[in-house]
Scaffold this active site. Structure first.
Site, mmCIF file in Angstrom:
data_model
loop_
_atom_site.group_PDB
_atom_site.id
_atom_site.type_symbol
_atom_site.label_atom_id
_atom_site.label_comp_id
_atom_site.label_asym_id
_atom_site.label_seq_id
_atom_site.Cartn_x
_atom_site.Cartn_y
_atom_site.Cartn_z
ATOM 1 N N TRP A 194 27.489 40.459 41.846
ATOM 2 C CA TRP A 194 28.163 40.741 43.069
ATOM 3 C C TRP A 194 28.139 42.305 42.914
ATOM 4 O O TRP A 194 28.062 42.874 44.072
ATOM 5 C CB TRP A 194 29.712 40.335 43.152
ATOM 6 C CG TRP A 194 30.547 40.691 42.114
ATOM 7 C CD1 TRP A 194 30.796 40.031 40.873
ATOM 8 C CD2 TRP A 194 31.335 41.597 42.237
ATOM 9 N NE1 TRP A 194 31.867 40.853 40.274
ATOM 10 C CE2 TRP A 194 32.130 41.721 40.918
ATOM 11 C CE3 TRP A 194 31.760 42.536 43.177
ATOM 12 C CZ2 TRP A 194 33.185 42.797 40.779
ATOM 13 C CZ3 TRP A 194 32.568 43.484 43.061
ATOM 14 C CH2 TRP A 194 33.475 43.713 41.678
ATOM 15 N N HIS A 210 40.746 48.709 33.867
ATOM 16 C CA HIS A 210 41.404 47.638 33.046
ATOM 17 C C HIS A 210 40.581 47.534 31.812
ATOM 18 O O HIS A 210 39.298 47.666 31.717
ATOM 19 C CB HIS A 210 40.889 46.184 33.691
ATOM 20 C CG HIS A 210 41.870 45.530 34.727
ATOM 21 N ND1 HIS A 210 41.666 45.009 35.880
ATOM 22 C CD2 HIS A 210 43.111 46.283 34.859
ATOM 23 C CE1 HIS A 210 42.841 44.811 36.585
ATOM 24 N NE2 HIS A 210 43.875 45.389 36.060
ATOM 25 N N TYR A 211 41.219 47.257 30.633
ATOM 26 C CA TYR A 211 40.566 46.940 29.480
ATOM 27 C C TYR A 211 41.541 45.724 28.790
ATOM 28 O O TYR A 211 42.527 46.008 28.644
ATOM 29 C CB TYR A 211 40.674 48.174 28.471
ATOM 30 C CG TYR A 211 39.810 47.923 27.211
ATOM 31 C CD1 TYR A 211 38.278 47.871 27.341
ATOM 32 C CD2 TYR A 211 40.368 47.351 26.076
ATOM 33 C CE1 TYR A 211 37.735 47.199 26.472
ATOM 34 C CE2 TYR A 211 39.510 46.894 24.908
ATOM 35 C CZ TYR A 211 38.230 47.080 25.204
ATOM 36 O OH TYR A 211 37.419 46.751 24.144
ATOM 37 N N LYS A 247 40.473 41.496 46.883
ATOM 38 C CA LYS A 247 41.683 40.850 47.155
ATOM 39 C C LYS A 247 42.416 41.503 48.374
ATOM 40 O O LYS A 247 43.423 40.855 48.848
ATOM 41 C CB LYS A 247 42.508 41.425 45.675
ATOM 42 C CG LYS A 247 42.166 40.623 44.637
ATOM 43 C CD LYS A 247 43.236 40.821 43.542
ATOM 44 C CE LYS A 247 43.093 41.873 42.786
ATOM 45 N NZ LYS A 247 42.297 41.818 41.679
ATOM 46 N N PRO A 291 38.103 44.516 30.956
ATOM 47 C CA PRO A 291 37.853 44.004 32.500
ATOM 48 C C PRO A 291 37.277 42.645 32.493
ATOM 49 O O PRO A 291 36.784 41.975 31.372
ATOM 50 C CB PRO A 291 36.956 44.881 32.887
ATOM 51 C CG PRO A 291 36.164 45.530 31.564
ATOM 52 C CD PRO A 291 37.105 45.383 30.382
ATOM 53 N N SER A 292 37.376 41.780 33.489
ATOM 54 C CA SER A 292 36.747 40.795 33.736
ATOM 55 C C SER A 292 35.155 40.925 33.834
ATOM 56 O O SER A 292 34.421 39.980 33.449
ATOM 57 C CB SER A 292 37.228 39.718 35.105
ATOM 58 O OG SER A 292 38.518 39.503 34.907
ATOM 59 N N HIS A 336 33.949 50.166 36.500
ATOM 60 C CA HIS A 336 34.551 50.370 37.958
ATOM 61 C C HIS A 336 35.771 50.782 37.743
ATOM 62 O O HIS A 336 36.649 50.697 36.640
ATOM 63 C CB HIS A 336 34.335 48.917 38.632
ATOM 64 C CG HIS A 336 35.187 47.875 37.878
ATOM 65 N ND1 HIS A 336 34.586 47.180 36.991
ATOM 66 C CD2 HIS A 336 36.372 47.273 38.124
ATOM 67 C CE1 HIS A 336 35.378 46.237 36.575
ATOM 68 N NE2 HIS A 336 36.614 46.369 37.129
ATOM 69 N N VAL A 337 36.431 51.128 38.824
ATOM 70 C CA VAL A 337 37.850 51.846 38.944
ATOM 71 C C VAL A 337 38.705 51.084 40.070
ATOM 72 O O VAL A 337 38.216 51.034 41.062
ATOM 73 C CB VAL A 337 37.979 53.233 38.903
ATOM 74 C CG1 VAL A 337 39.409 53.815 39.115
ATOM 75 C CG2 VAL A 337 37.061 54.296 38.067
HETATM 76 P P1 M7G Z 1 38.179 43.541 36.712
HETATM 77 O O1 M7G Z 1 39.247 44.758 35.928
HETATM 78 O O2 M7G Z 1 37.021 43.416 36.019
HETATM 79 O O3 M7G Z 1 38.877 42.368 36.742
HETATM 80 O O4 M7G Z 1 38.239 44.015 38.233
HETATM 81 P P2 M7G Z 1 40.093 41.342 37.245
HETATM 82 O O5 M7G Z 1 39.326 40.471 38.349
HETATM 83 O O6 M7G Z 1 40.499 40.543 36.053
HETATM 84 O O7 M7G Z 1 40.958 42.232 37.649
HETATM 85 C C1 M7G Z 1 37.154 43.424 39.018
HETATM 86 C C2 M7G Z 1 37.808 44.003 40.483
HETATM 87 O O8 M7G Z 1 36.697 43.653 41.497
HETATM 88 C C3 M7G Z 1 38.941 42.761 40.803
HETATM 89 O O9 M7G Z 1 40.186 43.677 41.488
HETATM 90 C C4 M7G Z 1 38.366 41.725 41.746
HETATM 91 O O10 M7G Z 1 39.317 41.673 42.900
HETATM 92 C C5 M7G Z 1 37.153 42.690 42.433
HETATM 93 N N1 M7G Z 1 36.127 41.770 42.912
HETATM 94 C C6 M7G Z 1 35.538 40.693 42.131
HETATM 95 N N2 M7G Z 1 34.456 40.308 42.946
HETATM 96 C C7 M7G Z 1 33.660 39.064 42.644
HETATM 97 C C8 M7G Z 1 34.344 40.914 43.911
HETATM 98 C C9 M7G Z 1 33.283 41.089 45.180
HETATM 99 O O11 M7G Z 1 32.571 40.225 45.379
HETATM 100 N N3 M7G Z 1 33.542 41.760 45.940
HETATM 101 C C10 M7G Z 1 34.472 42.873 46.003
HETATM 102 N N4 M7G Z 1 34.478 43.576 47.096
HETATM 103 N N5 M7G Z 1 35.619 42.822 44.751
HETATM 104 C C11 M7G Z 1 35.594 42.284 43.867
#
Ligand code: M7G
Length: 310
Positions: free
Chosen positions: A140, A233-234, A172, A236-237, A242-243
């Site tokens: 993505w 995040h640490y 989100k 992160p998913s 990314h920030v």
């Molecule tokens: P993370 O810290 O890797 O993980 O953040 P978390 O989801 O546990 O916080 C990834 C961020 O990317 C999150 O805030 C997600 O809501 C956002 N995100 C995830 N996906 C799959 C997408 C996407 O396809 N498009 C956008 N715009 N944001 C996404």
């Protein structure tokens, strides 16, 4: 259209997580596979996230006039009503992951978590190999960077391959309510995975993000820099650096002190010490059913309070 019909084929399997205060539920289900890649019944696993949106305050009067009201409680100046409105009380935001992997299901499952003090050594010998084996795909992110998805949503792009990034609304966020403003910065540099990789060579990139994004957000949304929370995040998913940027008013998930590392602190720490994030012990939350938990446990790193045999 297609988007709606796919939701209509969703068959519920189980509830993964429920938060009645946030009016949020994550469920696992099955959806017939279109590409024939599903299970023996031809179904994909899918994860559905449902969240009630905030009230549209400007239409409260419409709402009160639009349906049946039943008085359910009265005492002195206090009364309760049950309102069955013909208009939706508030819309529901639905996010679908289809097909969903086991990793997606785990991400949204209610799980017991444990705290681990991840030393540099633990990171190298245990965490990294686990990440290599089982991180969530970052397709993505590449789709956004390659302009194959969310093209019309991009708020800003600095195309420099070393120090550039794309600023997009986080999925989100609905992109309109400033109260819950939430954007994400995706860097162009693909070799950077997470804050553990950062050193002084990345300061121009980090400072570029810290300097440009608040200005762009102020110009577009009118929210001043002093109202923004910028953090990584640490762990992160998704392991593409990314920030997160959101409105400090917004009580969003994942901003807890254990996972959120402020961008300006990150810059400051690296300025003081080049290898800060390679050497620092970082506290992480590990979910019970994860491979990481299993590996840490068998290496004796989960402290559950019991004393070793004397
Ligand atoms: P993370 O810290 O890797 O993980 O953040 P978390 O989801 O546990 O916080 C990834 C961020 O990317 C999150 O805030 C997600 O809501 C956002 N995100 C995830 N996906 C799959 C997408 C996407 O396809 N498009 C956008 N715009 N944001 C996404």
């Amino acid at each position: 259209d297609k988007a709606i019909s796919v939701l209509q084929t969703f068959k519920l399997v189980k509830v993964l997580k429920e938060d009645t205060a946030k009016k949020f539920v994550a469920v696992e289900g099955r959806i017939p596979s279109e590409s024939g890649t599903g299970d023996e019944d031809g179904n994909n696993k899918a994860v559905l996230l449902l969240e009630k949106k905030p009230f549209a305050v400007d239409s409260i009067e419409d709402l009160l006039n639009s349906g049946n009201t039943k008085l359910t409680f009265v005492n002195d100046c206090y009364s309760n009503y049950q309102l069955s409105s013909s208009k939706p009380l508030h819309d529901i935001k639905v996010s679908l992951i289809n097909p969903a992997t086991e990793k997606h299901i785990m991400k949204f499952m209610e799980q017991e978590c444990f705290i681990i003090h991840e030393t540099a050594e633990i990171h190298k010998t245990i965490t990294l190999p686990v990440i290599e084996k089982q991180r969530l795909a970052v397709e993505w992110v590449y789709n956004i960077l390659d302009k194959k998805a969310e093209v019309d949503k991009v708020v800003f792009e600095d195309p420099d391959p070393e120090n550039g990034f794309m600023l997009v609304p986080d999925m989100k966020w609905n992109g309109t309510e400033i109260e819950s403003l939430y954007l994400v910065v995706l860097v162009h540099k693909r070799s950077l995975k997470c804050i553990r990789d950062l050193d002084q060579s990345h300061l121009p990139l980090l400072k570029n993000i810290l300097k440009q994004c608040p200005r762009i957000i102020f110009e577009k949304y009118g929210l001043p820099p002093c109202k923004l929370r910028m953090y990584c995040h640490y762990e992160p998913s998704y392991y593409h650096f990314h920030v997160h940027i959101n409105n400090i008013k917004f009580d969003c998930p994942g901003r807890e002190f254990l996972r959120a590392y402020s961008l300006s602190d990150i810059i400051d720490n690296i300025e003081m010490k080049n290898n800060y994030y390679q050497e620092k012990t970082l506290s992480i939350l590990v979910a019970e059913n994860s491979l990481l938990y299993k590996e840490l446990k068998s290496a004796g790193h989960i402290d559950n309070g019991s004393h070793p045999d004397q």
